[in-house]
Design a protein around this motif. Sequence first.
Motif, PDB file in Angstrom:
ATOM      1  N   VAL A   1       0.595  -1.311  -0.033  1.00  0.00           N
ATOM      2  CA  VAL A   1       0.167  -0.206   0.099  1.00  0.00           C
ATOM      3  C   VAL A   1       0.974   1.189   0.471  1.00  0.00           C
ATOM      4  O   VAL A   1       2.108   1.263   0.147  1.00  0.00           O
ATOM      5  N   ASP A   2       0.219   2.299  -0.010  1.00  0.00           N
ATOM      6  CA  ASP A   2       0.831   3.621  -0.231  1.00  0.00           C
ATOM      7  C   ASP A   2       1.241   4.317   0.861  1.00  0.00           C
ATOM      8  O   ASP A   2       2.059   4.763   1.248  1.00  0.00           O
ATOM      9  N   ARG A   3      -0.100   4.171   1.742  1.00  0.00           N
ATOM     10  CA  ARG A   3       0.432   4.511   3.188  1.00  0.00           C
ATOM     11  C   ARG A   3      -0.387   3.845   3.769  1.00  0.00           C
ATOM     12  O   ARG A   3      -0.939   2.579   3.462  1.00  0.00           O
ATOM     13  N   ILE A   4       0.026   3.867   5.804  1.00  0.00           N
ATOM     14  CA  ILE A   4       0.065   2.751   6.258  1.00  0.00           C
ATOM     15  C   ILE A   4      -1.923   2.843   6.610  1.00  0.00           C
ATOM     16  O   ILE A   4      -2.548   4.002   6.803  1.00  0.00           O
ATOM     17  N   PRO A   5      -2.622   1.413   6.803  1.00  0.00           N
ATOM     18  CA  PRO A   5      -4.835   2.263   7.476  1.00  0.00           C
ATOM     19  C   PRO A   5      -4.527   2.884   8.249  1.00  0.00           C
ATOM     20  O   PRO A   5      -3.665   2.201   9.389  1.00  0.00           O
ATOM     21  N   VAL A   6      -5.081   3.540   8.855  1.00  0.00           N
ATOM     22  CA  VAL A   6      -5.145   4.127   9.944  1.00  0.00           C
ATOM     23  C   VAL A   6      -6.387   3.288  11.241  1.00  0.00           C
ATOM     24  O   VAL A   6      -7.588   2.167  10.063  1.00  0.00           O
TER      25      VAL A   6
END
Length: 287
Positions: free
Chosen positions: A37-42
């Motif tokens: 993924v491009d960024r860590i999910p919250v």
Amino acid sequence: MPHLRSLLADASQRLADAGVPSPDHDARELAAFALDVDRIPVGEVEVGPDQARRFEALLARREAREPLQHILGSSVFRYVTLQVRAGVFVPRPETEVVAQVAIDEAEAMAATGRRPLVVDLCCGTGAIALSVATEVPTAVVHAVDTSLDAVQLATINADASHAANVTVGHGDVTDPGVLAHLDGSVDVLVSNPPYIPAGAIPIDPEVRDYDPPSALFGGGEDGLDVPRAVVAAAVRLLRPGGLFVMEHADVQGAPTRELALRTGEFESIETRADLTGRDRMLVARRR
């Protein structure tokens, strides 16, 4: 299944214990890479077994102080994403400030309708050259390096960036004939040459054990043999009024100013700092 939050907390602690200078950042980058993924999910995110195993394998490599960029296979420099690989110097954030000086000069020229001619000596991955080429699209950029591995990688990065205004070639800055066809015509010459003195062994394992010595050590007791050659090349290549920008170690401000002064061919000779306030680059203008 484990939750991402707990995995990240454990990973950050392990990296901190291993002496990694940015454990939280690196843990998140490795997790994003493992999860694709491009960024860590919250929020509370469950991590599947395959993803957890992949994350553990990546984490173990970073824990052993393999550079993050080598593990990820890429590095972001300004607005360009570069492929990185073993055997080629990994670009550093402080060099972005060096690139900025070259970009500002090229942009000022482009604003007058001219096509700035820019040379990047000791180009490595092509970080500086590609930053100039992409941020100043009318610039014509020539990049050279003595390492064939670096030339190959810089060429790959140029193709990936669709930077048609960059030419990458093999050339040794200590050769007085390198880029001789450009003698006296270059508007901006920028370089991040090797400059570490022979006896100054880098402390960080990421540098000491992974960056090629030829990209680190500048030659001679003061580490300035290659920078001396860069200064000589700048005298030859720059047009009158052309700008010279060269990165150096934070203790080399005065010696590099002296190198430029001794030529008798530069004016407005100064040392500029990086974002941490450390002396980082020689900036001078060709008479």
